[in-house]
Design an enzyme around this catalytic site. Sequence first.
Site, short mmCIF file in Angstrom:
data_model
loop_
_atom_site.label_atom_id
_atom_site.label_comp_id
_atom_site.label_asym_id
_atom_site.label_seq_id
_atom_site.Cartn_x
_atom_site.Cartn_y
_atom_site.Cartn_z
NE ARG A 34 -2.00 -0.78 3.99
CZ ARG A 34 -3.29 -0.92 3.76
NH1 ARG A 34 -3.97 0.05 3.18
NH2 ARG A 34 -3.92 -2.02 4.09
CB SER A 134 5.15 -20.28 9.61
OG SER A 134 3.87 -19.66 9.65
CB ALA A 136 8.27 -13.66 8.08
CE LYS A 187 -0.83 -18.03 16.15
NZ LYS A 187 0.41 -17.21 16.02
CG ASP A 240 0.49 -20.97 14.80
OD1 ASP A 240 1.66 -20.59 14.98
OD2 ASP A 240 -0.31 -20.36 14.06
CB THR A 244 2.81 -18.14 19.11
OG1 THR A 244 1.72 -19.01 19.44
CG2 THR A 244 2.89 -17.99 17.62
CG ASN A 252 0.40 -12.24 19.20
OD1 ASN A 252 -0.42 -11.34 19.30
ND2 ASN A 252 0.66 -12.85 18.03
CG LEU A 272 -0.44 -5.93 14.11
CD1 LEU A 272 -1.40 -4.97 14.80
CD2 LEU A 272 -0.92 -6.23 12.69
#
Length: 325
Positions: A34, A134, A136, A187, A240, A244, A252, A272
Amino acid sequence: MSIDRVSVLGAGAWGTALANLAAQAGHSVTLWSRDADRAALMEKSRENPRLPGARLDDRVEVTSVLADATDADAILLVVPAQSLRAVAEALRNVKDTPVIACAKGIEHGTHKFMTEVIAEVAPHVTPAILSGPSFAADVARGLPTAVTLAASDESLAEMLARTLSTPTFRLYHSTDIRGVEIGGAAKNVLAIAAGIVVGRGLGASAAAALTTRGFAELSRFGRALGAKQETLTGLSGLGDLILTCSSPQSRNFALGIALGQGNADTLNGGKLAEGAATAPVLVEMAEQHGIDMPIATAVAHVLDSALTIDEAAESLLTRPLRAEH
């Protein structure tokens, strides 16, 4: 159906990693950002500052013109959950194209999951969901990763999984869309709680108990909303959650650590963390369905300052004793 052209809407770290994967799988790829300046910089430098050290594959074209990225054989929607509706609106006139949501969350206000939002605003496409353990940076480095891709049609889910897999990125296919979406959304909230435990220095025993009881909450919520148990115990659920709740690479989990250490201002800046937005919605839905989710509720109350962390911990530790199952 054959897939030659893939579009990735969203040029964050995860979108960039997925664009490279699609190119490595043999497809020509359009990556949309964007931000026009970022798109121009990425196209010129062949790198994304949000994913340092990962060079863009030569088959990836970067654009800031959304219309240029809507003509594809498959579209990956890799924008934050609360922004997905606005971007999906651009697909309203797209027909017969799989649109794969790669965000993990539930929309505020509507309580809709990502594929439901896509189906509402782009009624002629075929919604699907990609989720699982996962990061990145790991994927961009070519480290072994396995996730789940779900679509309502099994043959489509299988074809998409096969088409987008690479030697180091393995996609398992499923038709349990709701189960995959619930695992990814819930999660994130539970990972914040796990981070708080670590940030507060409550010990490994508490962390293990938190993750285990958190999975019990995730399972109750999933079963009540029609998820399959094998999905909840699979990659997009338990897998997951384990990832995490144990690594500061998770935004998170990192947010939880900061909260546990008393750095509440982290909520107003930094990267974020989808779980912060999902927590109140998850709790609202749990209350509506009569589902007991004390850990998720405690996280939501900490985030909206209704409880301090010590008060939240006390509320969990003083719950009535009962049988585990």
